[in-house]
Design an enzyme around this catalytic site. Structure first.
Site, mmCIF file in Angstrom:
data_model
loop_
_atom_site.group_PDB
_atom_site.id
_atom_site.type_symbol
_atom_site.label_atom_id
_atom_site.label_comp_id
_atom_site.label_asym_id
_atom_site.label_seq_id
_atom_site.Cartn_x
_atom_site.Cartn_y
_atom_site.Cartn_z
ATOM 1 N N GLU A 65 39.224 36.302 42.807
ATOM 2 C CA GLU A 65 39.542 38.276 42.517
ATOM 3 C C GLU A 65 41.308 38.669 43.226
ATOM 4 O O GLU A 65 41.453 38.146 44.110
ATOM 5 C CB GLU A 65 38.302 39.224 43.314
ATOM 6 N N GLU B 184 32.001 38.378 45.671
ATOM 7 C CA GLU B 184 30.832 39.073 45.453
ATOM 8 C C GLU B 184 30.391 37.752 43.760
ATOM 9 O O GLU B 184 30.658 38.230 43.431
ATOM 10 C CB GLU B 184 30.200 39.922 44.609
ATOM 11 N N GLU C 133 27.752 42.431 49.669
ATOM 12 C CA GLU C 133 28.289 41.049 48.305
ATOM 13 C C GLU C 133 27.164 41.011 47.688
ATOM 14 O O GLU C 133 26.775 40.903 45.986
ATOM 15 C CB GLU C 133 28.971 40.132 49.246
HETATM 16 N N1 TRP Z 1 35.830 41.410 46.342
HETATM 17 C C1 TRP Z 1 36.044 41.417 47.415
HETATM 18 C C2 TRP Z 1 35.264 42.195 48.285
HETATM 19 O O1 TRP Z 1 33.872 42.609 48.568
HETATM 20 C C3 TRP Z 1 37.295 41.426 48.176
HETATM 21 C C4 TRP Z 1 38.235 40.423 47.963
HETATM 22 C C5 TRP Z 1 37.426 39.342 48.305
HETATM 23 C C6 TRP Z 1 39.375 40.417 47.802
HETATM 24 N N2 TRP Z 1 38.238 38.429 48.911
HETATM 25 C C7 TRP Z 1 39.818 38.707 47.932
HETATM 26 C C8 TRP Z 1 39.696 40.531 47.688
HETATM 27 C C9 TRP Z 1 41.185 38.292 47.662
HETATM 28 C C10 TRP Z 1 41.209 40.534 46.638
HETATM 29 C C11 TRP Z 1 42.004 39.282 47.469
HETATM 30 O O2 TRP Z 1 35.359 43.364 48.990
HETATM 31 ZN ZN ZN Z 2 33.741 44.351 48.373
#
Ligand code: TRP
Ligand code: ZN
Length: 885
Positions: free
Chosen positions: A127, A270, A304
């Site tokens: 992500e 997650e 998560e």
């Molecule tokens: N989705 C992750 C959360 O639970 C956010 C996240 C984790 C993220 N690592 C990242 C976003 C690296 C951008 C880049 O919030």
């Molecule tokens: Zn999140």
């Protein structure tokens, strides 16, 4: 690095993908000096996009293409187009299979995005757009595919090979290597892909679902951390139970895994069935992690885990919808934490954080709506606005619909959109449909940036026995949005009589009073509500529980605030009244300092705190929260132009006055609590958190006097405590004290004892970086030379640089600009190593408009120097250019 002008991406340009990927078959061959990724994509034309076969444009960055084949036909270089961000091929049928092989270099990946190495293990972070650094793909969340993944690596170095879903097979390979294949039965976007290979140990447990089936739970860590997983495991099981009970959501695979890694850009991720965590958000035990760290672990594990439904089963159509999953999931994890611990304390902490940091973001050059309408670099939009304000917006939906209506809405949302990639509009539509509600105007919270102001005035009519409250809302301009339309602002309120009792609340025209605390929806620019049957002028308690993320003002005098502090039936508003009283008093001191007058503290603040401190019926955590004066960052945020020096001096003066005048009460609280701590084994539960928080704030006050008994208490606690919560506070008060010899001795002893524990060393760095004593920058520069420090580890950067620039305002904002220069140098260096971290560390410089002309000039000069420093990442480019616009 950027090679062309960075492009702005607009929500209004969204188009569904031309092609879909039904199946994704990946094979990873991991080596020490490179890795190979073979991808087979089973694809088809998206029927939604009509007839014809347009070129297929795949995302891919920093990949060396070794081979490509369409339906088993090898492609020659003339058959495809390649640039530094895409691979374009021409399909010749509606359905086809694309094979590619690429070579990548995880061992050189310092950006920690895509496939990279953290210490000796391989791991991924996809992500938002990291998957394109692993293989050529349609790297967008509305392309959902079934994944199978085979990992091949050296058996000895990487005995554990993990990916999403269920393990299907494994076995030995040539040359001391082995392989494992994983299959994820759920369709998912590429950002949820994960792979881990390493020498890891795991703690295993199981959870029995409401439906009766067992899930295997595993937490994988490096061997030395195997004794620090119990708290995360307990948190996971509580989360799973809670989501069943509160949202009716069960887990959907037979195995759920968490892996802790040391080098990670954010808190955790997650990935389906295989969450990857910053080790700071997994590892916790009494001796090495504070109460705050324990609570963070519990909250992040829950966050998560909750994403499995709010994010994975129902995901985002595009990245403008990020708050669809993040705002909702933060709301869910906050409710979980409130249920597990103290609801009021959790709310106070969250609101203090929101008002200090998100309100500042909303007032700065990066201000954006909860659903942004454009971005250059999506990584820059994992913001307080998307997460925390997004959670407030979901909370307001619940406040407006009620608990039951909200649950009906979430049930419909999950059922209607399971397996889909959707928008915040779809979320609201489900809430509307399940309740027959109209949230059209409410949706402005998603599209308009900025923190609304809500000015409230009152009028009492003794003859008519009516009491009116008039609300006037407005919202300051933000970048690209000059004019705002009125928001729907739910205002929870009560009216107190002169005994502090809640009055029945009956609006004119109503036949009876529905209760003594109720929610009014303010929808107009100006709106008056009139209550009837009010025998004497009441005192309003407004925005109970902080029912909307607004800046509410009401002309309370200090006596009224003291009355609310004592009597409000809403615990949050009792705290809030104390904060408002403290703000008034501190602002008065700030004014005195600026005018060169002697500082004189309004004794009513002391009186109010004395009664809080003396009230043993109050929750100790509430007492601790009420004793905490608003922070310097918050005082900065609410200032038109912040006088760094005056804010610091005024606040320190008030703290010393409190410490001196309440010394007896602080001592008696301190000793009583420390006594219990001494004779009680560490427990990570609310009542113990509460005791230690009051004990620790009392010690912090007492040490301000720098008396021999205070020093003795701090040293006793430092030496004898059996847990990090007490030990770290003792260290912090010593570090901030004038006792140089004791300070040095404690720091050395601590570092010697914990030198092999990187997370504890982070605390050691932070405590020193945040110390307001003069010479802060020199200390930070010296600490950067410490063997435990490295710019390559985000936790270290946050612990030292982040704590200095974000928490040590008096040192960072030194009038000579040395703090700014230091930060700019660092951002330039980090830009080349890790753009996401570089861009985040830049935040304090973006707040230049808050300061005096001299500091503004110095801060802007540093931003300009960064801008001119050469090949900027899109991350840093976006923040710098918007800050200077
Ligand atoms: N989705 C992750 C959360 O639970 C956010 C996240 C984790 C993220 N690592 C990242 C976003 C690296 C951008 C880049 O919030
Ligand atoms: Zn999140």
């Amino acid at each position: 690095m950027r090679t062309e002008q960075p492009q702005v991406i607009y929500l209004k340009d969204y188009q569904a993908p031309d092609y879909l990927i039904d199946e994704t078959h990946l094979t990873f061959e991991l080596f020490e000096d490179h890795s190979l990724v073979h991808a087979q994509l089973v694809m088809r034309r998206n029927p939604e996009r009509g007839a014809g076969l347009p070129p297929l444009v795949l995302d891919g960055q920093q990949l060396e293409l070794l081979r490509a084949a369409l339906d088993d036909q090898e492609l020659a270089p003339g058959d495809y187009r390649l640039d530094d961000a895409t691979l374009t091929v021409q399909p010749s049928a509606e359905r086809f299979t694309l094979d590619t092989s690429v070579k990548i270099h995880p061992e050189r990946n310092t950006a920690l995005e895509g496939l990279y190495k953290s210490g000796s293990m391989f791991c991924t972070q996809c992500e938002a757009e990291g998957f394109r650094k692993i293989t050529y793909y349609l790297d967008r969340p509305d392309v959902m595919s079934r994944f199978t993944t085979t990992v091949i690596a050296e058996q000895h170095r990487y005995p554990v090979l993990l990916s999403n879903g269920n393990p299907v097979d494994s076995g030995p390979a040539d040359e001391g290597r082995h392989w494992a294949t994983w299959e994820d039965p759920f369709k998912k976007p590429a950002y949820l892909f994960a792979l881990v290979a390493g020498d890891l140990w795991c703690v295993e447990d199981s959870f029995t679902r409401q439906s009766g089936r067992d899930v295997t739970l595993r937490i994988y860590v490096e061997p030395e951390n195997i004794d620090k997983c119990a708290h995360a495991m307990a948190s996971l099981k509580k989360s799973m139970r809670w989501d069943e009970e509160v949202y009716g959501r069960e887990y959907d695979l037979d195995i759920f895994m968490i892996v802790a890694v040391n080098d990670f850009n954010m808190g955790a991720m997650e990935n389906k069935g295989l969450n990857i965590f910053n080790s700071s958000c997994v590892l916790a035990r009494a001796e090495t992690a504070t109460d705050a760290a324990h609570q963070r672990v519990e909250g992040v594990v829950a966050h998560e885990y909750f994403h499995n439904w709010s994010g994975n089963r129902v995901t985002c159509r595009d990245w403008f919808q990020l708050s669809l999953k993040e705002g909702f999931t933060v709301f869910r994890d906050a409710e979980f934490s409130a249920d597990m611990n103290s609801r009021t304390v959790k709310r106070i902490e969250d609101v203090a954080y929101l008002r200090t940091h998100q309100f500042a973001e909303d007032a700065g050059p990066m201000a954006h709506p909860v659903r942004p309408d454009s971005f250059i670099e999506i990584s820059n939009f994992y913001t307080l606005t998307v997460y925390e304000k997004g959670a407030e917006v979901v909370g307001m939906v619940r406040t407006l619909l009620g608990d039951e209506g909200f649950r009906k809405g979430s049930d419909l949302y999950f059922e209607r959109h399971d397996g889909q990639a959707v928008t915040t509009d779809d979320f609201i539509q489900a809430m509307e449909d399940a309740n027959g509600a109209d949230l059209t105007q409410f949706k402005r919270w998603y599209s308009q940036a900025g923190t609304p102001r809500l000015a409230v005035s009152e009028a009492y009519d003794a003859e008519a026995r009516t009491y009116s409250l008039t609300f006037r809302q407005s919202c300051p301009a933000t970048p690209g949005q000059d004019q705002k339309l009125p928001f729907v602002i739910p205002v929870a309120l009560g009216l107190l009589d002169d005994q502090g009792r809640d009055l029945p609340l009956q609006l004119v025209g109503e036949a009876s009073a529905p209760g003594t605390s109720r929610v009014l929806a303010v929808t107009e620019a100006e709106q008056t509500f009139t209550f009837q049957g009010i025998d004497a002028r009441p005192l309003p308690s407004l925005l109970r529980g902080f029912s909307a993320p607004v800046k509410l003002t009401f002309p309370y005098d200090r006596n009224q605030l003291m009355f609310l502090m004592q009597h409000d039936s809403d615990g949050f508003n009792r705290w809030e009244a104390g904060q408002q009283l403290a703000v008034q008093v501190l602002q008065e001191l700030i004014g005195q300092h600026r005018r060169g007058e002697a500082l004189v503290l309004d004794q009513r603040l002391i009186t109010a705190l004395a009664s809080v401190l003396g009230d043993t019926s109050l929750d100790a955590a509430m007492v601790a929260e009420m004793l905490s004066l608003p922070g310097e960052a918050y005082l900065t945020e609410i200032s038109e132009v912040a006088d760094v020096e005056a804010i610091h001096t005024a606040r320190e003066f008030a703290r010393r006055q409190i410490a001196e005048q309440l010394s007896d009460a602080l001592w008696s609280r301190y000793q009583a609590h420390r006594q219990v701590s001494r004779s009680t084994a560490y427990v990570a539960e609310a009542e113990h958190f509460a005791r230690r928080s009051l004990q620790n704030i009392a010690l912090s006050y007492l040490m301000l006097g720098a008396t021999p008994p205070a020093l003795e208490a701090a040293l006793e606690q430092f030496d004898q405590a059996d847990n990090m919560t007490e030990r770290l506070t003792a260290l912090a008060v010593l570090v901030n004290s004038p006792f140089e010899a004791e300070r040095a001795k404690a720091l050395n002893a601590f570092a010697e004892h914990f030198k092999d524990n990187p997370l504890v060393m982070d605390q050691w760095f932070s405590v020193q970086a945040a110390s307001p004593l003069p010479g802060g920058l020199a200390r930070v520069k010296a600490l950067m030379q410490h063997p435990a420090f490295t710019l390559k580890n985000p936790n270290k950067v946050r612990a030292l640089v982040g704590a200095f620039a974000g928490q040590n305002l008096i040192n960072f904002h030194a009038a000579d600009g040395s703090g700014y220069r230091f930060l700019a140098d660092l951002v330039i260096e980090l830009n080349a190593l890790n753009p996401q971290i570089a861009s985040r560390q830049l935040t304090p410089l973006t707040r230049w408009r808050k300061y005096d002309a001299a500091r503004q000039a110095l801060m802007k000069a540093e931003l300009e120097r960064i801008r001119a420093s050469g090949s900027l990442s899109s991350d840093v480019y976006e923040v710098v250019s918007k800050s200077l616009a």
